[in-house]
Scaffold this motif. Structure first.
Motif, mmCIF file in Angstrom:
data_model
loop_
_atom_site.group_PDB
_atom_site.id
_atom_site.type_symbol
_atom_site.label_atom_id
_atom_site.label_comp_id
_atom_site.label_asym_id
_atom_site.label_seq_id
_atom_site.Cartn_x
_atom_site.Cartn_y
_atom_site.Cartn_z
ATOM 1 N N VAL A 31 0.849 -1.273 0.013
ATOM 2 C CA VAL A 31 0.044 0.039 -0.065
ATOM 3 C C VAL A 31 1.021 1.243 0.196
ATOM 4 O O VAL A 31 1.586 1.409 0.961
ATOM 5 C CB VAL A 31 -0.998 0.071 1.163
ATOM 6 C CG1 VAL A 31 -1.782 1.412 1.075
ATOM 7 C CG2 VAL A 31 -1.922 -1.168 1.100
ATOM 8 N N VAL A 32 0.832 2.108 -1.004
ATOM 9 C CA VAL A 32 1.508 3.465 -1.374
ATOM 10 C C VAL A 32 0.682 4.218 -1.446
ATOM 11 O O VAL A 32 -0.433 4.200 -1.931
ATOM 12 C CB VAL A 32 2.762 3.225 -2.215
ATOM 13 C CG1 VAL A 32 3.839 2.083 -1.870
ATOM 14 C CG2 VAL A 32 2.358 2.803 -3.507
ATOM 15 N N GLY A 33 1.260 5.674 -1.256
ATOM 16 C CA GLY A 33 0.377 6.785 -1.393
ATOM 17 C C GLY A 33 1.363 7.934 -1.876
ATOM 18 O O GLY A 33 2.540 8.061 -1.935
ATOM 19 N N ALA A 34 0.674 8.747 -2.804
ATOM 20 C CA ALA A 34 1.217 9.989 -3.015
ATOM 21 C C ALA A 34 0.868 11.219 -2.329
ATOM 22 O O ALA A 34 -0.299 11.572 -2.588
ATOM 23 C CB ALA A 34 0.974 10.156 -4.655
ATOM 24 N N GLY A 38 -2.658 12.943 -2.672
ATOM 25 C CA GLY A 38 -3.431 12.097 -1.774
ATOM 26 C C GLY A 38 -4.145 10.747 -2.426
ATOM 27 O O GLY A 38 -5.090 10.323 -1.917
ATOM 28 N N ASP A 39 -3.666 10.586 -3.695
ATOM 29 C CA ASP A 39 -3.677 9.186 -4.329
ATOM 30 C C ASP A 39 -3.135 7.918 -3.521
ATOM 31 O O ASP A 39 -2.260 8.050 -2.844
ATOM 32 C CB ASP A 39 -3.091 8.748 -5.467
ATOM 33 C CG ASP A 39 -3.779 9.751 -6.861
ATOM 34 O OD1 ASP A 39 -4.741 10.666 -6.162
ATOM 35 O OD2 ASP A 39 -3.455 9.938 -7.649
ATOM 36 N N VAL A 40 -4.219 6.772 -3.214
ATOM 37 C CA VAL A 40 -3.669 5.660 -2.370
ATOM 38 C C VAL A 40 -3.826 4.438 -3.363
ATOM 39 O O VAL A 40 -4.799 4.290 -4.177
ATOM 40 C CB VAL A 40 -4.401 5.407 -1.425
ATOM 41 C CG1 VAL A 40 -4.180 4.117 -0.469
ATOM 42 C CG2 VAL A 40 -4.555 6.941 -0.286
ATOM 43 N N MET A 41 -2.729 3.805 -3.399
ATOM 44 C CA MET A 41 -2.854 2.522 -4.195
ATOM 45 C C MET A 41 -2.345 1.291 -3.514
ATOM 46 O O MET A 41 -1.599 1.377 -2.787
ATOM 47 C CB MET A 41 -1.503 2.738 -5.410
ATOM 48 C CG MET A 41 -1.598 1.584 -6.443
ATOM 49 S SD MET A 41 -0.022 2.350 -7.392
ATOM 50 C CE MET A 41 -0.744 3.688 -8.513
ATOM 51 N N LYS A 42 -3.064 0.225 -3.664
ATOM 52 C CA LYS A 42 -2.733 -1.184 -3.073
ATOM 53 C C LYS A 42 -2.507 -2.127 -4.287
ATOM 54 O O LYS A 42 -3.445 -2.138 -5.003
ATOM 55 C CB LYS A 42 -4.198 -1.809 -2.428
ATOM 56 C CG LYS A 42 -3.771 -2.805 -1.758
ATOM 57 C CD LYS A 42 -4.785 -3.250 -0.604
ATOM 58 C CE LYS A 42 -6.058 -3.925 -1.239
ATOM 59 N NZ LYS A 42 -7.077 -4.522 -0.193
ATOM 60 N N PHE A 61 -7.021 4.683 -5.720
ATOM 61 C CA PHE A 61 -8.212 5.577 -5.595
ATOM 62 C C PHE A 61 -7.205 6.800 -6.030
ATOM 63 O O PHE A 61 -6.559 7.009 -5.240
ATOM 64 C CB PHE A 61 -8.955 5.656 -3.985
ATOM 65 C CG PHE A 61 -9.260 4.244 -3.694
ATOM 66 C CD1 PHE A 61 -10.375 3.779 -4.445
ATOM 67 C CD2 PHE A 61 -8.771 3.513 -2.977
ATOM 68 C CE1 PHE A 61 -11.125 2.606 -4.240
ATOM 69 C CE2 PHE A 61 -9.591 2.174 -2.546
ATOM 70 C CZ PHE A 61 -10.582 1.794 -3.238
#
Lengths: 144, 213
Positions: A31-34, A38-42, A61
């Motif tokens: 799980v990482v985010g920018a 505010g983008d979140v990626m799993k 998202f």
């Protein structure tokens, strides 16, 4: 800003959306985010004992480019050995999806997600293998 | 480091408008200096607004319409800088981001980990939104649940903003010895705010959508 055709294709027909069970011992979850947007990626990878990626799922998202980057990555890593997958650079994603400079961080996010998922898988595999020795949580002495 | 006014020759601290003759000065300033503020993170917003309007009137390009091109151009670029600075500093989040930039720090550097608890909230809520999208207007109970969630997220955002204000106070009181810690805390709070903001935007979009209303 106009998205490239390939981004739109992945955005409208995302590949491999979904989740694997986190309990599955063969699954590594990243799980990482920018934080800039505010983008979140799993990203979840199902990896066999030989270290080959059998399958991949993602949930992202965020903007179209972030979704397209993760969708593309799930296709890209399938069948690859984790060492090969670790070597994937975001520039490959930028090139494939024709991302504009302001969206390059989306490809970096996808690259980071691969690394995080593989790291998670390694930790979990390591933890299982070491079960008979020491429990890392107790041995590490987190100070609590 | 001082600056000489090309109109009246007065030596002065770099600022937007000459303190002697009132002509716009051709100068590059950071946002704090443009507004004549000390480099402090805690800002009194009504005072900031007053200062912005006062400086804005004094540097307005209309006042220099018949001045030499050099002065007109300084007024134009000064007015643009003033507005940009005001907008940057007015909002605490953009002020915090700008502060990182001033300090040579990057928000995303070594900062890709979404805090586990927050990640869980994001996935849970997004899951609910997907359900709501599918159920459409039919599912009143689900909608009420999401509305309740929206209130909770708003409260969580308020808490984050309070944390940001506390971090600002710590910066303003710091002697520099705890700089690394303050940078880390500021980056952590700003990232959480960014994730929360995106989530709240998605919730609002779904609640406002005609499909689910």
């Amino acid at each position: 800003m106009a998205y490239s055709d390939k981004v739109l294709d992945h955005y409208n027909n995302p590949r491999n959306v979904g989740s694997f069970s986190k309990e599955d011992p063969d699954v590594g979850t990243g799980v990482v985010g920018a934080p800039e947007c505010g983008d979140v990626m799993k990203l979840q990878l199902k990896i066999n004992d030989n270290g080959v990626i059998q399958d991949a799922r993602f949930k992202t998202f965020g903007c179209g480019s972030a979704i397209a980057s993760s969708s593309y990555v799930t296709e890209l890593v399938k069948g690859k050995h984790i060492d090969e997958a670790m070597a994937i650079k975001n520039t490959v994603i930028v090139k494939e999806l024709n991302l504009p400079p302001v969206k390059i961080h989306c490809s970096v996010l996808a690259e980071d997600a691969i690394k995080a998922a593989i790291a998670d898988w390694k930790t979990r595999k390591g933890a299982t293998a070491d079960d008979t020795k020491i429990e890392p949580s107790k041995a590490a002495g987190s100070g609590e | 480091m001082t600056l000489q006014c090309p109109s009246c020759g007065r030596e002065q601290e770099p600022q937007l408008i000459c303190q002697q003759c009132g002509m716009p000065l051709p100068v590059e300033l950071d946002c704090f200096a443009a507004l004549g503020l000390p480099r402090k993170l805690t800002i009194d917003l009504p005072a900031l607004e007053e200062r912005y309007h006062d400086l804005g009137k004094r540097i307005h390009p209309d006042r220099f319409a018949s001045s030499p091109p050099r002065v007109r151009s300084a007024s134009l670029s000064g007015a643009a800088l003033l507005t940009r600075s005001y907008r940057t500093l007015r909002d605490p989040v953009s002020r915090g981001l700008y502060w990182l930039e001033l300090n040579g720090e990057k928000l995303a550097e070594n900062n890709k980990q979404v805090p586990a608890e927050l990640a869980e909230t994001v996935f849970e809520v997004q899951e609910q939104l997907a359900e709501l999208r599918e159920a459409g207007a039919g599912d009143g109970a689900l909608r009420r649940e999401v509305e309740k969630r929206r209130v909770e997220l708003g409260l969580a955002m308020d808490e984050l903003r309070e944390g940001l204000a506390r971090n600002f106070i710590r910066w303003d009181r710091s002697d520099g010895s705890d700089r690394a810690e303050l940078v880390a805390e500021l980056k952590s709070i700003l990232s959480k705010i960014a994730y929360m903001r995106t989530l709240i935007r998605d919730v609002d979009r779904e609640l406002d959508s005609p499909r689910t209303a």
